[in-house]
Design a protein around this motif. Sequence first.
Motif, PDB file in Angstrom:
ATOM      1  N   ALA A 193       0.822  -1.207   0.000  1.00 37.69           N
ATOM      2  CA  ALA A 193       0.000   0.000   0.000  1.00 37.69           C
ATOM      3  C   ALA A 193       0.858   1.260   0.000  1.00 37.69           C
ATOM      4  O   ALA A 193       0.582   2.215  -0.722  1.00 37.69           O
ATOM      5  CB  ALA A 193      -0.928  -0.007   1.209  1.00 37.69           C
ATOM      6  N   GLY A 194       1.931   1.245   0.795  1.00 32.87           N
ATOM      7  CA  GLY A 194       2.808   2.406   0.871  1.00 32.87           C
ATOM      8  C   GLY A 194       3.487   2.677  -0.454  1.00 32.87           C
ATOM      9  O   GLY A 194       3.623   3.821  -0.881  1.00 32.87           O
ATOM     10  N   LYS A 195       3.895   1.605  -1.127  1.00 34.92           N
ATOM     11  CA  LYS A 195       4.535   1.728  -2.424  1.00 34.92           C
ATOM     12  C   LYS A 195       3.585   2.350  -3.437  1.00 34.92           C
ATOM     13  O   LYS A 195       3.935   3.281  -4.151  1.00 34.92           O
ATOM     14  CB  LYS A 195       4.930   0.329  -2.884  1.00 34.92           C
ATOM     15  N   GLU A 196       2.383   1.811  -3.456  1.00 38.96           N
ATOM     16  CA  GLU A 196       1.384   2.333  -4.395  1.00 38.96           C
ATOM     17  C   GLU A 196       1.066   3.788  -4.115  1.00 38.96           C
ATOM     18  O   GLU A 196       0.901   4.589  -5.027  1.00 38.96           O
ATOM     19  CB  GLU A 196       0.092   1.522  -4.294  1.00 38.96           C
ATOM     20  N   ALA A 236       2.920   6.052  -2.861  1.00 45.25           N
ATOM     21  CA  ALA A 236       3.998   7.029  -3.012  1.00 45.25           C
ATOM     22  C   ALA A 236       4.610   7.070  -4.405  1.00 45.25           C
ATOM     23  O   ALA A 236       5.307   8.019  -4.743  1.00 45.25           O
ATOM     24  CB  ALA A 236       5.094   6.739  -1.996  1.00 45.25           C
TER      25      ALA A 236
END
Lengths: 187, 191
Positions: B37-40, B42
């Motif tokens: 989720a964090g990757k998506e 950012a």
Amino acid sequence: MDTDFDLESLVNVEQTFYDEGYQNGFSHGRIHGLIEGRALGREKGFEMWEELGFYEGFAKTWMAVLVKQGKSDERASQHIRYLLDTISHFPRVNPSASEPASEELDIPKLLRQIRSRYKVLCSSLGVRPRLQSAEVAAMEDKEEDDTRMEEDEVRTPTRGTLGSAIPVWKIDKNGMKKPVTNQDLSF
Amino acid sequence: MDSPWDENPENSTHNDIEWSRISSEFTNVGYREGITAGKEAASQEGFDAGFANVGVPIGRELGLLRGTSSVVLAFLKSSADIDEKAQMLTEAQEISSQLSRVRFSDIMPRDIEAEEHAREHLEAEGIELDMNEVIADKREVEGLEDMLANLSAYNGKSKEKHARPTIDDVQCLKDRLRLLTNRLDLGIAWS
């Protein structure tokens, strides 16, 4: 009653562990997302603006040549002004970040316009256009596909008010789970 | 007491193990899903930053130089009566061909944050981070090009090894180009 209470607190505890992991994972994932996104954005921005910068330098220098030769009122200089004007409207930041979705900005169309104005200018000057790399040619093919897709979409009524909300250089959210390729970035 | 565990103290170690197993399991699941989720969340932000702050200004600068030098070269070729034409023509050809060799990877600034994070991973897990596929492919092709260039340079009995141009080289080419346009009296507004 006691059993009920215990179960509930156990569920909450699981949730607490999950949330803690999620928070830590999220901040780590954010770092990776920023790094990977940055690497891609650098490449894409360079690629696009190297081409546009070439046209700009080409047009400006030819203008200087025409002025020096006293031919600045010729038709070619009009083409130069057209080309420079179109390039000046091309965004230097990714519009998905700076502009609201309602912004009427059709990047592929603008890029096609710039390329064709460059070619028109070349022929009015009697010089050969810069050779396009295979990559750019492939991109043009892709753009044609995109255009066809857009035209199809326009005809579907569900598009409605979202008509102008074509994401520009938007990283496909689903695509991010797979290795990111340029295919995920729409033009 | 209310708790059934109090009556079986010998179970408490088992309970602790079970407890930490459950806790780490949930934490791990949360971590994995958090990473994705964090990757998506950012990556678009990163893309936009790399695009606007690095790719666009560097690309535009190099493009402007290439566009300008191509016209200067064409102008010199087509003009008949210029003083020291031959010398300027050589200079324009030299600038043009050197500019065409420059790659983005030669002149892009380092991404310190990315390097540091990759080092952290390397130290913690002993594995190197994967590069984005498209970019990795591009670098591989560039590596092959370098190899071929060096190979043909040796075959041509030239001792000179093809060093990659640097940002300083580009700055130097820019100065030479500016000098040339001034000599030719082409009043170009340099950005």
